[in-house]
Design a protein around this motif. Structure first.
Motif, PDB file in Angstrom:
ATOM      1  N   GLU A  26       0.954  -1.207  -0.094  1.00 11.11           N
ATOM      2  CA  GLU A  26       0.045  -0.156  -0.051  1.00 11.11           C
ATOM      3  C   GLU A  26       0.997   1.163   0.141  1.00 11.11           C
ATOM      4  OE1 GLU A  26      -2.183   0.999   3.516  1.00 11.11           O
ATOM      5  OE2 GLU A  26      -0.685  -0.003   4.824  1.00 11.11           O
ATOM      6  N   SER A  27       0.141   2.519  -0.489  1.00  7.35           N
ATOM      7  CA  SER A  27       0.964   3.725  -0.462  1.00  7.35           C
ATOM      8  C   SER A  27       0.748   4.448   0.668  1.00  7.35           C
ATOM      9  CB  SER A  27       0.666   4.347  -1.761  1.00  7.35           C
ATOM     10  OG  SER A  27       0.839   3.590  -2.886  1.00  7.35           O
ATOM     11  N   PRO A  28       1.265   5.063   1.273  1.00 12.55           N
ATOM     12  CA  PRO A  28       1.142   6.000   2.470  1.00 12.55           C
ATOM     13  C   PRO A  28       0.067   7.243   2.029  1.00 12.55           C
ATOM     14  CG  PRO A  28       3.376   6.392   1.891  1.00 12.55           C
ATOM     15  CD  PRO A  28       2.884   5.313   1.086  1.00 12.55           C
ATOM     16  N   VAL A  29      -0.572   7.486   3.086  1.00 14.87           N
ATOM     17  CA  VAL A  29      -1.870   8.787   2.507  1.00 14.87           C
ATOM     18  C   VAL A  29      -1.293  10.042   3.311  1.00 14.87           C
ATOM     19  CG1 VAL A  29      -3.326   7.231   1.705  1.00 14.87           C
ATOM     20  CG2 VAL A  29      -3.329   7.790   4.093  1.00 14.87           C
ATOM     21  N   SER A  30      -1.941  10.781   2.896  1.00 19.40           N
ATOM     22  CA  SER A  30      -1.722  12.500   3.484  1.00 19.40           C
ATOM     23  C   SER A  30      -2.868  12.722   4.297  1.00 19.40           C
ATOM     24  CB  SER A  30      -1.247  13.374   2.670  1.00 19.40           C
ATOM     25  OG  SER A  30      -2.158  13.573   1.611  1.00 19.40           O
ATOM     26  N   THR A  31      -4.099  12.393   3.926  1.00 21.12           N
ATOM     27  CA  THR A  31      -5.306  12.368   4.706  1.00 21.12           C
ATOM     28  C   THR A  31      -5.799  11.111   5.014  1.00 21.12           C
ATOM     29  OG1 THR A  31      -6.387  12.873   2.577  1.00 21.12           O
ATOM     30  CG2 THR A  31      -5.563  14.795   3.800  1.00 21.12           C
ATOM     31  N   VAL A  32      -6.804  11.204   5.797  1.00 23.99           N
ATOM     32  CA  VAL A  32      -7.709   9.897   6.070  1.00 23.99           C
ATOM     33  C   VAL A  32      -8.580   9.556   5.039  1.00 23.99           C
ATOM     34  CG1 VAL A  32      -9.281   8.751   7.681  1.00 23.99           C
ATOM     35  CG2 VAL A  32      -7.594  10.475   8.490  1.00 23.99           C
ATOM     36  N   ARG A  33      -8.792   8.264   4.604  1.00 18.24           N
ATOM     37  CA  ARG A  33      -9.706   7.691   3.686  1.00 18.24           C
ATOM     38  C   ARG A  33     -10.477   6.753   4.108  1.00 18.24           C
ATOM     39  NH1 ARG A  33      -5.606   6.725  -1.472  1.00 18.24           N
ATOM     40  NH2 ARG A  33      -5.066   8.719  -1.897  1.00 18.24           N
ATOM     41  N   LEU A  34     -11.737   6.556   3.607  1.00 19.88           N
ATOM     42  CA  LEU A  34     -12.578   5.763   4.237  1.00 19.88           C
ATOM     43  C   LEU A  34     -13.021   4.663   3.023  1.00 19.88           C
ATOM     44  CD1 LEU A  34     -14.624   4.125   6.328  1.00 19.88           C
ATOM     45  CD2 LEU A  34     -16.212   5.917   5.984  1.00 19.88           C
ATOM     46  N   TYR A  35     -12.764   3.360   2.918  1.00 14.10           N
ATOM     47  CA  TYR A  35     -13.324   2.547   1.922  1.00 14.10           C
ATOM     48  C   TYR A  35     -14.405   1.522   2.454  1.00 14.10           C
ATOM     49  CZ  TYR A  35      -8.544   3.615  -0.331  1.00 14.10           C
ATOM     50  OH  TYR A  35      -7.497   4.143  -0.952  1.00 14.10           O
ATOM     51  N   ALA A  36     -15.342   1.622   1.692  1.00 17.03           N
ATOM     52  CA  ALA A  36     -16.482   0.614   1.987  1.00 17.03           C
ATOM     53  C   ALA A  36     -16.326  -0.720   1.061  1.00 17.03           C
ATOM     54  CB  ALA A  36     -17.839   1.155   1.741  1.00 17.03           C
ATOM     55  N   ILE A  37     -16.429  -1.862   1.817  1.00 18.62           N
ATOM     56  CA  ILE A  37     -16.130  -3.247   1.090  1.00 18.62           C
ATOM     57  C   ILE A  37     -17.239  -3.982   1.390  1.00 18.62           C
ATOM     58  CG2 ILE A  37     -14.625  -5.173   0.974  1.00 18.62           C
ATOM     59  CD1 ILE A  37     -12.512  -3.466   2.295  1.00 18.62           C
ATOM     60  N   GLU A  38     -17.962  -4.644   0.124  1.00 18.09           N
ATOM     61  CA  GLU A  38     -19.020  -5.660   0.372  1.00 18.09           C
ATOM     62  C   GLU A  38     -18.339  -6.798   0.812  1.00 18.09           C
ATOM     63  OE1 GLU A  38     -21.677  -8.181  -2.567  1.00 18.09           O
ATOM     64  OE2 GLU A  38     -21.216  -6.042  -3.231  1.00 18.09           O
ATOM     65  N   CYS A  39     -18.866  -7.261   1.912  1.00 13.65           N
ATOM     66  CA  CYS A  39     -18.373  -8.369   2.772  1.00 13.65           C
ATOM     67  C   CYS A  39     -19.394  -9.585   3.056  1.00 13.65           C
ATOM     68  CB  CYS A  39     -17.703  -8.145   4.215  1.00 13.65           C
ATOM     69  SG  CYS A  39     -16.088  -7.199   3.987  1.00 13.65           S
ATOM     70  N   GLY A  40     -20.347  -9.756   2.051  1.00 16.99           N
ATOM     71  CA  GLY A  40     -21.297 -10.695   1.915  1.00 16.99           C
ATOM     72  C   GLY A  40     -22.648 -10.229   1.836  1.00 16.99           C
ATOM     73  N   HIS A  41     -23.997 -10.925   1.708  1.00 18.69           N
ATOM     74  CA  HIS A  41     -25.191 -10.747   1.618  1.00 18.69           C
ATOM     75  C   HIS A  41     -25.844 -11.541   2.394  1.00 18.69           C
ATOM     76  CE1 HIS A  41     -28.618  -8.533  -0.386  1.00 18.69           C
ATOM     77  NE2 HIS A  41     -29.117 -10.038  -0.433  1.00 18.69           N
ATOM     78  N   MET A  42     -26.959 -10.941   3.112  1.00 18.65           N
ATOM     79  CA  MET A  42     -27.949 -11.907   3.698  1.00 18.65           C
ATOM     80  C   MET A  42     -29.472 -11.995   3.199  1.00 18.65           C
ATOM     81  SD  MET A  42     -26.674 -12.177   7.714  1.00 18.65           S
ATOM     82  CE  MET A  42     -26.670 -10.455   8.108  1.00 18.65           C
ATOM     83  N   ASP A  43     -30.166 -12.922   2.921  1.00 16.06           N
ATOM     84  CA  ASP A  43     -31.238 -12.859   2.579  1.00 16.06           C
ATOM     85  C   ASP A  43     -32.086 -13.577   3.758  1.00 16.06           C
ATOM     86  OD1 ASP A  43     -31.644 -11.622   0.048  1.00 16.06           O
ATOM     87  OD2 ASP A  43     -30.523 -13.430  -0.719  1.00 16.06           O
ATOM     88  N   VAL A  44     -33.007 -12.776   4.470  1.00 10.11           N
ATOM     89  CA  VAL A  44     -33.508 -13.216   5.811  1.00 10.11           C
ATOM     90  C   VAL A  44     -35.139 -13.825   5.532  1.00 10.11           C
ATOM     91  CG1 VAL A  44     -34.159 -12.615   8.176  1.00 10.11           C
ATOM     92  CG2 VAL A  44     -32.255 -11.745   6.953  1.00 10.11           C
ATOM     93  N   LEU A  45     -35.352 -14.842   5.764  1.00  7.99           N
ATOM     94  CA  LEU A  45     -36.518 -15.377   5.457  1.00  7.99           C
ATOM     95  C   LEU A  45     -37.745 -14.876   6.363  1.00  7.99           C
ATOM     96  CD1 LEU A  45     -35.809 -19.292   4.841  1.00  7.99           C
ATOM     97  CD2 LEU A  45     -36.065 -17.559   3.306  1.00  7.99           C
ATOM     98  N   ASP A  46     -37.400 -14.636   7.809  1.00  3.42           N
ATOM     99  CA  ASP A  46     -38.201 -13.912   8.518  1.00  3.42           C
ATOM    100  C   ASP A  46     -37.486 -12.933   9.056  1.00  3.42           C
ATOM    101  OD1 ASP A  46     -40.200 -13.406  10.464  1.00  3.42           O
ATOM    102  OD2 ASP A  46     -40.744 -15.294  11.080  1.00  3.42           O
ATOM    103  N   MET A  47     -37.837 -11.554   8.908  1.00  4.98           N
ATOM    104  CA  MET A  47     -37.025 -10.297   9.487  1.00  4.98           C
ATOM    105  C   MET A  47     -37.821 -10.286  10.949  1.00  4.98           C
ATOM    106  SD  MET A  47     -34.849  -9.051   7.244  1.00  4.98           S
ATOM    107  CE  MET A  47     -34.945  -7.476   7.708  1.00  4.98           C
ATOM    108  N   GLY A  48     -38.695 -11.035  11.382  1.00  4.24           N
ATOM    109  CA  GLY A  48     -39.151 -10.828  12.878  1.00  4.24           C
ATOM    110  C   GLY A  48     -38.272 -10.775  13.966  1.00  4.24           C
ATOM    111  N   VAL A  49     -37.134 -11.448  13.768  1.00  7.35           N
ATOM    112  CA  VAL A  49     -35.931 -11.297  14.718  1.00  7.35           C
ATOM    113  C   VAL A  49     -35.448  -9.989  15.029  1.00  7.35           C
ATOM    114  CG1 VAL A  49     -35.424 -13.675  14.586  1.00  7.35           C
ATOM    115  CG2 VAL A  49     -34.200 -12.098  13.108  1.00  7.35           C
ATOM    116  N   PHE A  50     -35.545  -8.832  13.970  1.00  4.52           N
ATOM    117  CA  PHE A  50     -34.992  -7.685  13.987  1.00  4.52           C
ATOM    118  C   PHE A  50     -35.866  -6.475  14.582  1.00  4.52           C
ATOM    119  CE2 PHE A  50     -32.506  -9.916  11.009  1.00  4.52           C
ATOM    120  CZ  PHE A  50     -31.293  -9.643  11.308  1.00  4.52           C
ATOM    121  N   ALA A  51     -37.040  -6.975  15.141  1.00  8.47           N
ATOM    122  CA  ALA A  51     -37.970  -6.028  15.958  1.00  8.47           C
ATOM    123  C   ALA A  51     -38.594  -6.869  16.833  1.00  8.47           C
ATOM    124  CB  ALA A  51     -38.938  -5.484  14.878  1.00  8.47           C
TER     125      ALA A  51
END
Length: 283
Positions: A26-51
């Motif tokens: 990697e290269s050094p940076v002069s300012t802060v950077r934020l990278y978003a990375i897709e680390c998977g996906h979930m399909d939830v059959l019953d979302m009831g557990v989230f409320a």
């Protein structure tokens, strides 16, 4: 930032750039950077557990799974490690209860696209120890792990808590570990701060990143799973403490307001879709 801190950051960046024989992808940076990375996906059959108030009972829905790389002049931080890269070996992914899990591109391969290897990471930290946030933790055993004491004690308890896979983060026993029990300033200059936000789990946290152009960005961990949960203060049935969750919601929302922050719900598909895609980043 004080003049002494600015001088230290500059000297560190210069050292990385000119050190003879330094082998760094990697290269050094002069300012802060934020990278978003897709680390998977979930399909939830019953979302009831989230409320725990019944709004999602019997309804299905998708959840994003994300990790975040922060590049700072004094090093790098990986926030959460997503679902296990092993899921990418099977095009159909896998299932755990009502969750259908999948990984399109392994985290390690995505880091390579921006010139980063596991050996390049200075720090590894987690919002909490549920399996969808720790799936690739052991790949970063050479990094310094920043771990909340209460979270580790809970995750190591018997019987193993719901949603925890100790085998995914077994390297905590041998990795250099920095145990924390409250807020933590990762690089010492206030730009990247782990903020204690218990309730979902005993040592749950959110991450606040101060960027030069984008301002403050706060990553939710699992304080909320959906934007609707944020709006209506809904919470999963499996949170460890309801009162702590509400207190954490109140604290974090006050910080969002006071810092005029952009708040990202890490599992919300629309929130994540609005972020730059690798190799792009927020700065």
């Amino acid at each position: 930032m004080t003049w002494k801190r600015r001088l230290l950051v500059f000297a560190f960046s210069l050292l990385l750039a000119v050190a003879p024989g330094a082998a760094r992808a990697e290269s050094p940076v002069s300012t802060v950077r934020l990278y978003a990375i897709e680390c998977g996906h979930m399909d939830v059959l019953d979302m009831g557990v989230f409320a725990d108030t019944g709004e999602y009972d019997g309804k299905s829905g998708p959840l994003a799974v994300t990790c975040y790389l922060i590049r700072h002049p004094m090093g790098t931080l990986l926030w959460d490690t997503g679902l296990s890269d092993k899921l990418a070996e099977n095009k159909d992914g896998g299932s755990v209860g009502p969750f259908k899990l999948s990984v399109k591109t392994p985290l390690i391969d995505q880091l390579k696209t921006i010139g980063v290897t596991p050996a390049d990471l200075t720090y590894l930290a987690f919002s909490h120890f549920h399996f969808d946030h720790t799936g690739n933790a052991n790949a970063f055993a050479a990094s310094t792990w920043i771990v909340n004491k209460a979270e580790l004690a809970w995750a190591e308890s018997t019987p193993t808590p719901f949603g925890v896979d100790p085998s995914a983060w077994s390297a905590v026993k041998t990795a250099t570990t920095r145990l924390i029990d409250g807020d933590h300033d990762v690089f010492g200059d206030g730009s990247v701060r782990i903020l204690r936000a218990p309730g979902h789990t005993p040592g749950h946290a959110v991450l606040a990143v101060k960027l030069k152009k984008s301002g403050v960005v706060i990553l939710s961990g699992d304080l909320y799973h959906l934007e609707a949960n944020r709006k209506f203060k809904r919470m999963p049935v499996f949170n460890t403490e309801r009162a702590d969750t509400l207190a954490s919601m109140d604290r974090v929302e006050r910080i969002v307001k006071n810092t005029k922050a952009r708040f990202i719900v890490q599992h919300d598909v629309k929130d994540v879709a609005a972020l730059p895609k690798l190799p792009a980043y927020l700065e």
